[in-house]
Write an enzyme that holds these catalytic residues in place. Sequence first.
Site, PDB file in Angstrom:
ATOM      1  N   VAL A 244      26.381 -28.545  21.004  1.00  0.00           N
ATOM      2  CA  VAL A 244      26.941 -29.946  21.014  1.00  0.00           C
ATOM      3  C   VAL A 244      28.107 -30.105  20.061  1.00  0.00           C
ATOM      4  O   VAL A 244      29.026 -30.683  20.404  1.00  0.00           O
ATOM      5  CB  VAL A 244      25.787 -30.696  21.295  1.00  0.00           C
ATOM      6  CG1 VAL A 244      26.355 -32.470  21.232  1.00  0.00           C
ATOM      7  CG2 VAL A 244      25.131 -30.700  22.594  1.00  0.00           C
TER       8      VAL A 244
ATOM      9  N   ASN B 171      18.276 -38.879  11.818  1.00  0.00           N
ATOM     10  CA  ASN B 171      18.411 -37.504  11.420  1.00  0.00           C
ATOM     11  C   ASN B 171      19.920 -37.441  11.033  1.00  0.00           C
ATOM     12  O   ASN B 171      20.940 -37.807  11.748  1.00  0.00           O
ATOM     13  CB  ASN B 171      18.490 -36.502  12.759  1.00  0.00           C
ATOM     14  CG  ASN B 171      18.769 -35.211  12.536  1.00  0.00           C
ATOM     15  OD1 ASN B 171      19.805 -34.712  12.470  1.00  0.00           O
ATOM     16  ND2 ASN B 171      17.626 -34.291  12.726  1.00  0.00           N
TER      17      ASN B 171
ATOM     18  N   CYS C  90      21.697 -27.491  11.693  1.00  0.00           N
ATOM     19  CA  CYS C  90      22.537 -27.279  13.063  1.00  0.00           C
ATOM     20  C   CYS C  90      23.196 -26.137  12.765  1.00  0.00           C
ATOM     21  O   CYS C  90      24.127 -25.957  11.946  1.00  0.00           O
ATOM     22  CB  CYS C  90      23.448 -28.471  13.248  1.00  0.00           C
ATOM     23  SG  CYS C  90      24.615 -28.441  14.694  1.00  0.00           S
TER      24      CYS C  90
ATOM     25  N   GLY D 139       9.693 -26.301  18.757  1.00  0.00           N
ATOM     26  CA  GLY D 139      10.140 -25.038  19.355  1.00  0.00           C
ATOM     27  C   GLY D 139       9.363 -24.635  20.635  1.00  0.00           C
ATOM     28  O   GLY D 139       8.397 -24.131  20.606  1.00  0.00           O
TER      29      GLY D 139
HETATM   30  C1  SIN Z   1      24.362 -30.145  18.064  1.00  0.00           C
HETATM   31  O1  SIN Z   1      24.727 -31.332  18.213  1.00  0.00           O
HETATM   32  O2  SIN Z   1      25.087 -29.064  17.840  1.00  0.00           O
HETATM   33  C2  SIN Z   1      22.851 -29.819  17.934  1.00  0.00           C
HETATM   34  C3  SIN Z   1      22.391 -30.297  16.604  1.00  0.00           C
HETATM   35  C4  SIN Z   1      21.446 -29.572  16.072  1.00  0.00           C
HETATM   36  O3  SIN Z   1      21.166 -28.323  16.127  1.00  0.00           O
HETATM   37  O4  SIN Z   1      20.843 -29.878  14.930  1.00  0.00           O
END
Ligand code: SIN
Length: 303
Positions: A71, A99, A129, A242
């Site tokens: 994302v 977060n 991330c 997970g």
């Molecule tokens: C994302 O937005 O790419 C995922 C976020 C994450 O893995 O912390």
Amino acid sequence: MVDMTVQIGSLKLNNPVIAASGTFGFEREIEQYMDLSKLGGISSKGLTIKPRSGNDAPRVAECPQGMLNSVGLQNPGIEYFIENELPHMLTYGCAVIANIAGHEFEEYGEMAKLLEDTAVDAIELNLSCPNVSGGCMAFGSDAYMIRSVVSSVKKVSSKPLWVKLTPNVTSISEMAIAAEEAGADAVSLINTLLGLVIDIDSRRPIMKNNTGGLSGPAVRPVAVRMVNEVYNAVSIPVIGMGGIMTGRDAAEMMIAGASAVQVGTANLVKPTACIDIIRELESWTANTGAAGVSEITGTIVKW
Ligand code: SIN
């Protein structure tokens, strides 16, 4: 009757089930399906200093027993969040965790300062991330950087500080110890495992960003192993995540050492998954004869 409350440092949760960052948006799309006060907590989508539109599509791909996402931290920016999303989230009656994901080292402290005068219950530092070019996982795979980021945030923030760790390292315990020594109040793990899926006809990666983070049931044994390893290495609470899809999966994570759990991919399959997981975990705990769910934590029996 089972006491479902759990204590994460100074923060008491209604129950151990938290909706994981990025799988619940800012909850407006979910509130029509369930009573969010029934959750232990909600972790916001990863927030950045400036708004981000995220990576180019395609940015999700299904795979056996899981999915990859890339994302790229799409979010409206922390100031928009504080003004427009947080007040509504705080009405739900469960814990709200912000977060935060920095590109530069200083951004973590800047965002923590902005959150200081809000009523968020905890800050989760996203040091994990895998889908952005700087910060996050680059910091979270270096124990020195973890220490630096955590101690700089501790200087400006009185909020409980959770550090979300990446599994894409040789020793996650080393990273957890660095977070604890720098003052973290809890660690949350695991974020996604870096993966690649290829369309064999075009021979191109399915996702525009090439790689993505793998989540879902496929990663659960890795997550359970890492939670157990970290539980044995630190004294602060461990929040396990997970591939949790059921109450029994949540129980497994707690037996490994988690004081609370986060549920992510399951929400994308079934928006009410967290409620089912809480109910199942409660009845499983009752059947063990335990008076409270917190008694399960770390009860793994060695061979
Ligand atoms: C994302 O937005 O790419 C995922 C976020 C994450 O893995 O912390």
